[in-house]
Write an enzyme that holds these catalytic residues in place. Structure first.
Site, short mmCIF file in Angstrom:
data_model
loop_
_atom_site.label_atom_id
_atom_site.label_comp_id
_atom_site.label_asym_id
_atom_site.label_seq_id
_atom_site.Cartn_x
_atom_site.Cartn_y
_atom_site.Cartn_z
N ARG A 74 32.96 39.17 46.26
CA ARG A 74 33.21 37.97 47.05
C ARG A 74 33.17 38.28 48.53
O ARG A 74 33.80 39.24 48.98
CB ARG A 74 34.57 37.36 46.69
CG ARG A 74 34.82 36.00 47.33
CD ARG A 74 36.14 35.43 46.91
NE ARG A 74 37.27 36.12 47.52
CZ ARG A 74 38.50 35.63 47.58
NH1 ARG A 74 38.77 34.47 47.02
NH2 ARG A 74 39.47 36.32 48.14
N THR A 97 33.06 34.02 53.77
CA THR A 97 32.62 32.75 53.19
C THR A 97 33.33 32.42 51.88
O THR A 97 33.29 31.28 51.42
CB THR A 97 31.12 32.77 52.93
OG1 THR A 97 30.83 33.75 51.91
CG2 THR A 97 30.35 33.12 54.19
N ASP A 109 46.03 42.24 45.06
CA ASP A 109 44.69 42.66 44.64
C ASP A 109 44.82 43.49 43.37
O ASP A 109 45.23 44.66 43.41
CB ASP A 109 44.00 43.46 45.75
CG ASP A 109 42.53 43.72 45.45
OD1 ASP A 109 42.24 44.28 44.37
OD2 ASP A 109 41.69 43.35 46.29
N ASP A 167 42.80 46.92 43.23
CA ASP A 167 43.35 47.95 44.10
C ASP A 167 44.65 48.52 43.54
O ASP A 167 44.87 49.74 43.55
CB ASP A 167 43.61 47.39 45.51
CG ASP A 167 42.34 47.34 46.34
OD1 ASP A 167 41.35 47.99 45.96
OD2 ASP A 167 42.34 46.67 47.38
#
Length: 226
Positions: A118, A122, A216, A219
């Site tokens: 991603r 944007t 996340d 991560d």
């Protein structure tokens, strides 16, 4: 500026979307992994427990066929076995956290890869790489990705599978955590895809992060968080 309205997803629950039973045990597991101070080893351990539950729930949605066996007493048992033609597809990299539990349930299963990232500016998903079984169009697919926020990554992965001829009714999307925005986006475009998830969060914030969320996932699972 008026904040976007969180979509209603009631019509999808129990049909397109299977939410794991929200038991006290599941809530306790989620409490550990949502804690921002959780040790990585605890995050991984308790995430894997939930992932196993999700894989098992996803397998329940796959087709079975009659199969008779003989028991140690010599009697016949009219049982079932999985229909042939199953594969897993992980969305790299976070989806790879789910591979181990899938292999534990289905030793020897073929697993394909889709790399989608991603754009942080944007928020759009970009496809970079695929490696999938040549006969995937004839298979039932467990699509594995732990996080579905806006639904952009899931839609990109589903587009890859559909372009290769996989019927959407043959796809089960196994997802760890999601939000109404992602569910609505996927279910509206792919109504026959079934989604299995362990948690539906309140909403997305202005940065497309889920609230309350887990941070996340990739991560934290792989130990690359900063």
């Amino acid at each position: 500026m008026t904040a976007p309205t969180t979509p209603s997803i009631e019509k999808y629950l129990g049909t397109s979307v299977r939410l794991l039973p929200q038991t006290d045990q599941l809530r306790a597991l989620h409490t550990v992994i949502r804690d921002r101070d959780a040790r990585r080893e605890d995050f991984v351990h308790y995430s894997r427990r939930i992932i196993r539950m999700l894989i098992e729930a996803g397998m329940d949605l796959l087709p079975f066929e009659p199969h008779e066996v003989r028991t140690p007493t010599g009697a016949a048992y009219q049982g079932l076995r999985f229909a042939s033609g199953l594969c897993g597809v992980t969305v790299v990299r976070a989806g790879e956290s789910m591979e181990g539990e899938l292999r534990a349930v289905c030793p020897g299963i073929r697993i394909g890869k889709i790399l989608i990232q991603r754009d942080e500016t944007t928020k759009e998903a970009r496809l970079y790489y695929t490696a999938l079984p040549a006969d995937i169009a004839e298979r039932h697919v467990l699509l594995l990705d732990p996080v579905m926020a806006t639904g952009g990554t899931a839609l990109s992965a589903l587009r890859v599978l559909r372009d290769l001829g996989v019927p959407e009714e043959n796809i089960v999307f196994v997802n760890f955590i999601t939000v109404p925005e992602g569910i609505a986006a996927v279910c509206e475009q792919h109504p026959q895809v079934r989604i299995v998830t362990s948690a539906i969060e309140e909403r997305l914030n202005e940065n497309a992060w889920m609230l309350p969320g887990v941070g996340d996932f990739g991560d934290r699972y792989f130990g690359t968080d900063t």
